[in-house]
Design a protein around this motif. Structure first.
Motif, PDB file in Angstrom:
ATOM      1  N   THR A   8       0.837  -1.197   0.000  1.00  0.00           N
ATOM      2  CA  THR A   8       0.000   0.000   0.000  1.00  0.00           C
ATOM      3  C   THR A   8       0.870   1.244   0.000  1.00  0.00           C
ATOM      4  O   THR A   8       0.599   2.215  -0.719  1.00  0.00           O
ATOM      5  CB  THR A   8      -0.931  -0.004   1.227  1.00  0.00           C
ATOM      6  N   LEU A  12       0.970   4.247  -2.738  1.00  0.00           N
ATOM      7  CA  LEU A  12       0.808   5.646  -2.342  1.00  0.00           C
ATOM      8  C   LEU A  12       1.954   6.500  -2.870  1.00  0.00           C
ATOM      9  O   LEU A  12       1.741   7.622  -3.345  1.00  0.00           O
ATOM     10  CB  LEU A  12       0.731   5.747  -0.820  1.00  0.00           C
ATOM     11  N   ALA A  15       1.346   7.168  -6.518  1.00  0.00           N
ATOM     12  CA  ALA A  15       0.273   8.142  -6.714  1.00  0.00           C
ATOM     13  C   ALA A  15       0.734   9.552  -6.358  1.00  0.00           C
ATOM     14  O   ALA A  15       0.424  10.524  -7.059  1.00  0.00           O
ATOM     15  CB  ALA A  15      -0.941   7.751  -5.874  1.00  0.00           C
ATOM     16  N   GLN A  16       1.489   9.655  -5.261  1.00  0.00           N
ATOM     17  CA  GLN A  16       1.998  10.969  -4.855  1.00  0.00           C
ATOM     18  C   GLN A  16       2.983  11.518  -5.880  1.00  0.00           C
ATOM     19  O   GLN A  16       2.991  12.712  -6.174  1.00  0.00           O
ATOM     20  CB  GLN A  16       2.644  10.867  -3.477  1.00  0.00           C
ATOM     21  N   ILE A  22      -5.848  11.335  -3.967  1.00  0.00           N
ATOM     22  CA  ILE A  22      -5.894   9.997  -3.365  1.00  0.00           C
ATOM     23  C   ILE A  22      -7.100   9.883  -2.449  1.00  0.00           C
ATOM     24  O   ILE A  22      -7.363  10.774  -1.630  1.00  0.00           O
ATOM     25  CB  ILE A  22      -4.604   9.718  -2.565  1.00  0.00           C
ATOM     26  N   VAL A  24      -8.513   7.095   0.310  1.00  0.00           N
ATOM     27  CA  VAL A  24      -8.106   5.897   1.046  1.00  0.00           C
ATOM     28  C   VAL A  24      -9.349   5.180   1.560  1.00  0.00           C
ATOM     29  O   VAL A  24     -10.165   5.777   2.275  1.00  0.00           O
ATOM     30  CB  VAL A  24      -7.187   6.246   2.228  1.00  0.00           C
ATOM     31  N   LEU A  48      -0.197  11.576   4.391  1.00  0.00           N
ATOM     32  CA  LEU A  48      -1.617  11.559   4.046  1.00  0.00           C
ATOM     33  C   LEU A  48      -2.411  11.866   5.320  1.00  0.00           C
ATOM     34  O   LEU A  48      -2.707  10.969   6.110  1.00  0.00           O
ATOM     35  CB  LEU A  48      -2.029  10.200   3.468  1.00  0.00           C
ATOM     36  N   THR A  57      -6.860  14.513   2.776  1.00  0.00           N
ATOM     37  CA  THR A  57      -7.053  13.150   2.272  1.00  0.00           C
ATOM     38  C   THR A  57      -8.411  12.603   2.714  1.00  0.00           C
ATOM     39  O   THR A  57      -8.728  12.592   3.909  1.00  0.00           O
ATOM     40  CB  THR A  57      -5.947  12.209   2.769  1.00  0.00           C
TER      41      THR A  57
END
Length: 422
Positions: A8, A12, A15-16, A22, A24, A48, A57
């Motif tokens: 995970t 992340l 994606a960042q 994002i 979650v 996050l 987030t």
């Protein structure tokens, strides 16, 4: 309840890095002991910060089992898309990404895809990875047949010539000739990648094994043929196998592909001394009988962990057991008897025991001059299995004739333990 797992965190980070928003979803909220605040704390440690903690987030607790939070997750996705004004491009030929693909016995190649731009219609000519074709049918997640799908919708489509790989891009083109050319270019690129892997030692064809006996110095080789029911599963299994330690045994993939295990696979395994690994594919009775006849091992399961265990066990089986020496006694050579070609040490056990199965080290002036196994152990003329402390005996080793009075004999018991890949 494991919290934020390493995979995970990796997702992340990607994606960042891409700079995308994002959301979650904290799953398994139905499990006893679920600790949502702990997960939020772990998320804050990877930059996050949840909205309720003053961050940006969106965090949605949910349960796939009970349905809790699913509506909230969907609402959050819609809200975020409105905030960022995400809109699908309509007036272009459809394009998107292959999510999963497999070979169906009835329908042929079946590809799950998501449309990212344009509208995909039944009858469109599509190029997808190394495959191409005219879309014959499209079915959504609820099993409903579709004649047209818009951006952001996912369907299963049929009609391709080959099974594409998960992650391949697809696009609608003007005619089948153009689609075929694109597929051939993708296939040529794939061939070049395989040749590059072959030259670097990570991928080998069957011809690489002419005159090869299965080992390179001290490193052993386990040849494998990998089959999976879907392209995404194939990559997942390859990734898991790649994580096995390979300092002592290298796992070589002779062939990796989606589809059933065939008799041709068994023939290749037989000629290359390989095993067959099948994920989410069940070999037919004919294939199993053919494999038994040729002595080919097939591991087939729908649980990756089981396949990894079976493969690891096969890799370990190539290694020799590890000898463990435990000192059991000492003796001193008092005299040497016999001719030049057959000498026996007359000795006295000064500590512990000498055994007929012992491994002995002969030490002279603090240097070991011989290591080997006892081949004869006698008291007077009688063969014995052991001699206890304080007793005298005659000891012989076939590979050693250089006994000298005053030599020290250190005796060990020999046991074996299973090796490991580490």
């Amino acid at each position: 309840w494991a919290g934020v797992k390493p995979q995970t965190k990796e997702a992340l980070q990607q994606a960042q890095s891409a700079g995308v928003p994002i959301i979650v979803a904290i799953t398994k909220m139905d499990v006893a002991g679920a600790q949502i605040e702990r997960v939020k704390q772990e998320l804050s440690q990877v930059n996050l910060l949840p909205e309720e903690w003053g961050g940006e987030t969106v965090v949605v607790p949910m349960s796939s089992k009970t349905g809790e939070g699913v509506d909230s997750l969907l609402d959050s996705i819609v809200l975020l898309s409105d905030v960022y004004e995400y809109k699908g491009v309509q007036n272009v030929p459809a394009r998107g990404t292959i999510l999963e693909a497999h070979m169906d016995k009835t329908c042929g190649p079946v590809a799950s895809c998501i449309v990212q731009a344009g509208s995909l219609r039944v009858g469109d000519v599509v190029a997808a990875g190394t495959g191409y074709g005219r879309v014959k049918s499209m079915v959504d997640a609820s099993g409903e047949h579709k004649s047209e799908v818009q951006p952001s919708f996912a369907v299963q489509m049929t009609g391709l010539s080959k099974v594409p790989s998960a992650g391949d891009a697809f696009q609608v083109v003007g005619d089948e000739q153009k689609a075929r050319e694109m597929a051939e270019k993708a296939l040529d690129k794939e061939r070049k990648a395989r040749l590059s892997e072959q030259s670097s030692g990570s991928f080998f064809s069957a011809s690489s094994f002419d005159g090869f006996d299965g080992s390179e110095g001290e490193v052993k080789i386990l040849n494998a043929i990998l089959r999976a029911g879907a392209s995404g599963s194939l990559e997942a299994v390859k990734g898991s196998l790649r994580e096995l330690p390979q300092e002592k045994v290298i796992l070589r993939h002779l062939s990796t592909a989606t589809g059933e295990i065939t008799q041709s696979d068994v023939d290749l395994a037989s000629t290359s001394d390989a095993l067959i690994i099948g994920f989410d594919v069940t070999p037919s009775e004919d294939v199993l009988a053919h494999a038994k006849q040729l002595g080919v091992q097939i591991y087939s399961s729908d649980i990756i962990y089981n396949l990894i265990q079976d493969t690891e066990r096969s890799m370990i089986d190539l290694l020799e057991d590890i000898e463990v020496l435990d000192q059991v006694g000492e003796a001193e050579v008092l005299a040497v008897f016999g001719s030049n070609n057959s000498k026996v040490a007359g000795c006295k056990v000064t500590d512990g025991v000498l055994q007929s199965t012992s491994r002995v080290h002969v030490v002279r002036r603090k240097k070991t001059v011989f290591e080997g196994d006892v081949t004869s152990l006698r008291i007077v003329k009688e063969n014995v299995s052991e001699v206890l402390e304080g007793s005298e005996c005659g000891l012989g080793c076939d590979d050693f004739e250089g006994w000298q009075a005053g030599d020290k004999i250190v005796a060990y018991s020999v046991s074996k333990t299973s090796p490991s890949l580490d």
